[in-house]
Design a protein around this motif. Structure first.
Motif, mmCIF file in Angstrom:
data_model
loop_
_atom_site.group_PDB
_atom_site.id
_atom_site.type_symbol
_atom_site.label_atom_id
_atom_site.label_comp_id
_atom_site.label_asym_id
_atom_site.label_seq_id
_atom_site.Cartn_x
_atom_site.Cartn_y
_atom_site.Cartn_z
ATOM 1 N N LEU A 195 0.857 -1.140 0.193
ATOM 2 C CA LEU A 195 -0.029 -0.128 -0.131
ATOM 3 C C LEU A 195 0.898 1.196 -0.088
ATOM 4 C CD1 LEU A 195 -2.194 -1.208 2.944
ATOM 5 C CD2 LEU A 195 -2.681 -1.305 0.319
ATOM 6 N N THR A 196 0.289 2.381 -0.681
ATOM 7 C CA THR A 196 0.927 3.350 -0.725
ATOM 8 C C THR A 196 0.204 4.462 0.275
ATOM 9 O OG1 THR A 196 2.089 3.205 -2.738
ATOM 10 C CG2 THR A 196 1.965 5.366 -2.136
ATOM 11 N N LEU A 197 0.914 5.289 1.139
ATOM 12 C CA LEU A 197 0.166 5.898 2.154
ATOM 13 C C LEU A 197 1.047 7.613 2.005
ATOM 14 C CD1 LEU A 197 0.116 3.995 5.464
ATOM 15 C CD2 LEU A 197 -1.713 3.998 3.440
ATOM 16 N N GLY A 246 -0.534 9.543 9.566
ATOM 17 C CA GLY A 246 -0.238 8.834 10.763
ATOM 18 C C GLY A 246 -1.393 7.755 11.011
ATOM 19 N N ALA A 247 -2.598 8.178 11.091
ATOM 20 C CA ALA A 247 -3.819 7.553 11.351
ATOM 21 C C ALA A 247 -3.953 6.256 10.449
ATOM 22 C CB ALA A 247 -4.927 8.237 11.043
ATOM 23 N N ALA A 248 -3.843 6.420 9.256
ATOM 24 C CA ALA A 248 -3.826 5.154 8.489
ATOM 25 C C ALA A 248 -2.869 4.342 8.720
ATOM 26 C CB ALA A 248 -3.727 5.690 6.696
ATOM 27 N N LEU A 249 -1.434 4.381 9.070
ATOM 28 C CA LEU A 249 -0.717 3.419 9.565
ATOM 29 C C LEU A 249 -0.758 2.857 10.753
ATOM 30 C CD1 LEU A 249 2.116 2.048 8.727
ATOM 31 C CD2 LEU A 249 3.292 4.142 10.086
ATOM 32 N N GLY A 300 5.465 8.294 -1.810
ATOM 33 C CA GLY A 300 5.016 8.310 -0.470
ATOM 34 C C GLY A 300 5.355 7.037 0.171
ATOM 35 N N LEU A 301 4.573 6.766 1.252
ATOM 36 C CA LEU A 301 5.056 5.686 2.284
ATOM 37 C C LEU A 301 4.496 4.414 1.749
ATOM 38 C CD1 LEU A 301 6.674 5.231 5.075
ATOM 39 C CD2 LEU A 301 4.302 5.122 6.096
#
Length: 438
Positions: A390-392, A397-400, A418-419
């Motif tokens: 996944l790319t965040l 930070g909430a998604a992670l 992205g992350l």
């Protein structure tokens, strides 16, 4: 129970003096006679019966009239008289004729194992559904026992209307009333089952996995349930301390949420009437995503108890030859009451458990092994999970945090776009993450 006379079948009085006897047949049980008598005494204690003495009799041939031989019946009558027993508990199934003849011989009320368990369930059922199920089982059991020493049932009722005729006997009227009442209860239970099905469908849409605790009565299911959920379900050292199913939310590693269900305890020779009556309640087991079989590993008959539980699960259609292996509910064994084992027995239990991938040793009372059990439950429930890349947004930070809470984050690297996160997620968790992102 109302609607008919129960002159000769009044409920067992709390505090009644009793003796417990059993007929031991050649190769008829996987338990010793001492263990059977001890359990029957525990069942009696569960409803406050004062057991004065217990004795097992070796029966070569079951007598149709009394189950026991004539000399054994005399010994039972003498034992009851010596202890001034008002009640004789026979830890076997009795026919109506055998029950009636033993009452005449002992001059005391006689109940068999089925009747005793029904009395316990009748006293303990707390919800309307539980009471209906117990009454249905009791009526089914009692329907065949109207032929006992009920002299008032010999009378005939006069007919009515234009075609009076000879009328019907009281026993026929009582049987008809029982049939009518049973039909009414079944209709009410069908409504309860439909409502439960709607609730279950709503939970499955959520979707949160259902974990059902099953096990022999007094194995420690309710104590484990309280330990894992922080609930306050009745948990006492009594057989059948709790009857009605309880469900609570529970937090598990790598899972958003799960529902833990505490079900009624099983027992050897569980009356068929009760299995049928409680089928609606035990449907929670049928629809579970995981079954945790709680065993009292410190009990000398733990293997026999395990076999009894598996027999009931097979009768319910949860396991067995007719169940598609691909659709079978996975099962873990929680070997409970580790705190009651001495050092040598505990070492042996750990060695045996280590050779099996579906066994966890725990003490629900002290909390030992609970973390391991929760991890094992999570691992089993997420065994079919896939790894997603996944790319965040690095600022999200909430998604992670959501991924950490609902799955297992394997790797994360910051790149230009992205992350990048590798996370193992169940199908339902991945679907919810996609919906959240959208």
């Amino acid at each position: 129970m109302s609607g008919f006379n129960r002159e000769a079948d009044e409920e067992v009085a709390r505090g009644a003096r009793a003796i417990v006897v059993s007929a031991e047949t050649q190769g008829g049980d996987r338990r010793s006679s001492e263990a059977r008598l001890e359990e029957a005494g525990g069942l009696a204690l569960a409803i406050g019966i004062d057991v004065q003495a217990s004795q097992s009799f070796r029966v070569r041939d079951r007598k149709p009239a009394t189950l026991f031989g004539s000399g054994q019946v005399e010994a039972i009558a003498a034992l009851a008289q010596d202890h001034e027993a008002e009640l004789v508990i026979v830890d076997n199934a009795l026919s109506p004729v055998q029950q009636s003849n033993l009452e005449k011989a002992t001059k005391a009320k006689v109940i068999d194992r089925t009747g005793l368990i029904l009395e316990i369930f009748g006293e303990r059922a707390a919800t309307n559904e539980g009471r209906l199920q117990v009454e249905l089982a009791h009526l089914d059991y009692q329907a065949g026992r109207l032929v006992r020493s009920w002299t008032h049932l010999e009378r005939q009722r006069g007919g009515f209307g234009f075609l009076g005729g000879p009328g019907e006997t009281q026993i026929e009227a009582d049987r008809r009333m029982i049939r009518d009442r049973m039909a009414k209860i079944r209709r009410e239970l069908e409504q309860v089952t439909r409502t439960r099905g709607l609730h279950r469908a709503r939970r499955q849409k959520a979707p949160w996995p259902i974990i059902a605790l099953v096990g022999y009565t007094n194995a420690g299911k309710s104590t484990l349930f309280n330990r894992m959920t922080g609930a306050d379900v009745m948990a006492e050292n009594l057989l059948f301390a709790t009857l009605d199913p309880t469900m609570r939310q529970v937090a598990l590693p790598g899972l958003d949420k799960a529902i833990l269900s505490d079900t009624v305890g099983f027992v050897s020779d569980l009356p068929t009437q009760l299995i049928a009556a409680f089928r609606a309640t035990l449907e929670e087991v049928l629809s579970a995503d995981l079954i945790v079989h709680v065993r009292d590993i410190a009990h000398p008959d733990t293997e026999a108890q395990r076999a009894d539980v598996l027999e009931v699960l097979e009768e319910l259609g949860v396991i067995g030859e007719g169940v598609d292996p691909a659709a079978a509910v996975p099962m873990l064994e929680a070997w409970n009451k580790l705190d009651l084992l001495d050092e040598e027995a505990a070492i042996h239990a750990h060695e045996v458990a280590s050779r099996q991938d579906n066994v966890v040793l725990v003490s629900a009372l002290t909390g030992e092994g609970i973390d391991l059990l929760q991890r094992q439950i999570s691992a089993t429930l997420t065994a079919g999970a896939d790894v997603h890349v996944l790319t965040l947004d690095p600022a999200d930070g909430a998604a992670l945090a959501w991924l950490h809470e609902h799955g297992e984050v394997l790797d994360s690297t910051l790149q230009e776009e992205g992350l990048h996160v590798e996370a193992r997620l169940s199908q339902s968790a991945y679907a919810r993450f996609r919906a959240r992102a959208a």
